[in-house]
Design an enzyme around this catalytic site. Structure first.
Site, PDB file in Angstrom:
ATOM      1  N   HIS A 138       7.748  -7.513  -5.796  1.00  0.00           N
ATOM      2  CA  HIS A 138       7.853  -7.754  -4.351  1.00  0.00           C
ATOM      3  C   HIS A 138       6.996  -8.935  -3.877  1.00  0.00           C
ATOM      4  CE1 HIS A 138       4.196  -5.104  -4.022  1.00  0.00           C
ATOM      5  NE2 HIS A 138       3.911  -5.951  -3.063  1.00  0.00           N
ATOM      6  N   ASP A 168       8.906  -2.753 -10.148  1.00  0.00           N
ATOM      7  CA  ASP A 168       8.118  -3.680  -9.333  1.00  0.00           C
ATOM      8  C   ASP A 168       7.167  -4.517 -10.190  1.00  0.00           C
ATOM      9  OD1 ASP A 168       7.474  -4.958  -7.004  1.00  0.00           O
ATOM     10  OD2 ASP A 168       6.009  -3.480  -6.346  1.00  0.00           O
ATOM     11  N   SER A 243      -1.623  -6.837  -4.038  1.00  0.00           N
ATOM     12  CA  SER A 243      -0.438  -6.520  -4.834  1.00  0.00           C
ATOM     13  C   SER A 243      -0.358  -7.407  -6.066  1.00  0.00           C
ATOM     14  CB  SER A 243       0.825  -6.704  -3.997  1.00  0.00           C
ATOM     15  OG  SER A 243       0.896  -5.742  -2.975  1.00  0.00           O
TER      16      SER A 243
END
Length: 392
Positions: A138, A168, A243
């Site tokens: 993402h 992911d 992230s």
């Protein structure tokens, strides 16, 4: 009785002096607070304060954290992303009167279209000295430009090798002189336990090389999303920009890739979720080899068993996975599964919830038969199902 003070008696003075010596020896522990431990107010030879045993242990822990940062930070990168989007805009955009009649940009209100740059920021880790870097899918999804920045401020434009939305995980590559990159040490997420130290390094909210410390709050935390993955949960502060960055143990080994947080405000409230490094590493290796991930598939929709389901199907408990959907022509359809079958065992392992089935299928080999046990109309049935490659 009166004593004559005009003459000196040496024996009497010696006795008196000896008495004071004994008294001083007796009172000494009391006058030093009766504590046999080292006095923290005492000084070392160089004039610095001596530390108590507890303070010494705290300093040793500080040193351990600093060693982790020094060891790992050169292997943690910031990833700046950029993409171009088309924005519809009329000459009087922002004017409430014209917005009322012409509409706002993006609402079909007409006007000219202009291009606009959108940017983002994430984190990543250096996997080897060949220039491969792991991050989240993402972070890089639909981006036109990816720029990797190191602690020493050196930047490199990155190429996307492959990406897997389900897990992911994305794999990038930069062209850097071989030997100049420091691979990050990878740990074993299978050995992670609740209460272990958990350390995050990344670029939360754009603040690069930020270091936060917490503990592992939970392991095998399933049911978070449709991936079927069981996450590591931590209270180490994780925010936007973390992230793709690492979650580390006290040895400076990566135990997971930070993915998301649970928050009503959008900021960290101490509930962060990390992809176990054992799972992330497998995906990265397949992306490096094939550029994509081929995933086993049954073509069946599963649900947890509610109290009402258990009562209606006359089950003895709520363990198992309830079949709620079967795609036509899928492996589940070919195996003869029916709606409201309950899968209670797969590959010789008991099924407590749908996540157990998903995890077994996720690690299964395409084309290799899986033995399953189902309950249908109160009867146990042994059968098998052969996973196929998941359609795109």
């Amino acid at each position: 009785m009166f004593m004559n003070m005009g003459k000196t008696n040496p024996i009497r003075y010696l006795a008196l002096a000896f008495s004071f010596l004994l008294l001083g020896t007796f009172l000494s522990p009391i006058l030093t607070c009766g504590d046999s431990k080292e006095n923290p107010l005492q000084l070392n030879a160089d004039g610095t304060d001596k530390l108590s045993p507890a303070q010494t242990q705290a300093v040793m822990l500080e040193d351990a954290f600093q060693e982790v940062f020094d060891k790992v930070s050169p292997s943690v990168v910031s990833i700046a992303t950029e993409k171009t989007v088309n924005v519809q805009q009329h000459p009087f955009a922002g004017d409430p009167f014209f917005d009322h009649f012409f509409g706002r940009p993006g609402n079909g209100g007409g006007g000219r279209v202009r291009q606009q740059k959108q940017s983002g920021l994430g984190s990543g880790i250096v996997l080897n000295d060949e220039g491969y870097i792991m991050t989240n899918h993402h972070v890089i999804k639909d981006m036109d430009k990816l720029t990797v920045k190191f602690k020493n401020q050196k930047t490199f434009e990155a190429k996307l090798i492959g990406s897997d939305e389900t897990m992911d995980i994305a794999l990038l590559k930069i062209d850097a002189p071989k030997g100049n990159l420091k691979p990050i040490p990878l740990g074993d997420s299978g050995k992670v336990r609740v209460g272990n130290w958990a350390i995050a390094i990344g670029a939360p909210l754009g603040f690069e090389q930020s270091f936060t410390v917490g503990v592992v709050s939970a392991v095998q935390r399933g049911g978070i999303d449709s991936s079927g993955l069981s996450y590591i949960q931590t209270d180490a502060a994780i925010n936007q920009g973390n992230s793709g960055g690492p979650l580390l143990n006290i040895r400076g080994e990566v135990i997971g890739i930070n993915r998301m947080i649970a928050s009503q405000s959008g900021g960290s409230v101490g509930i962060g979720f990390t992809i176990p490094i054992n799972e992330a590493r497998k995906v990265a290796e397949e992306l490096k080899t094939n550029g994509k991930v081929t995933r086993p598939w049954l073509g069946v929709g599963l649900d947890a068993i509610s109290e009402e389901d258990a009562a209606q199907l006359k089950l003895k408990d709520q363990k198992g996975a309830l079949v709620k959907q079967i795609l036509r022509g899928s492996p589940a359809d070919k195996a003869g599964l029916k709606l409201f079958d309950v899968i209670v065992e797969i590959a010789g392992k008991e099924v407590g919830s749908p996540e157990d089935v998903i995890n077994q299928v996720r690690t299964a080999k395409i084309g290799k038969r899986l033995e399953i046990k189902i309950i249908r109309n109160k009867n146990e049935i042994l059968t098998s199902i052969t996973p196929e490659q998941k359609p795109n």
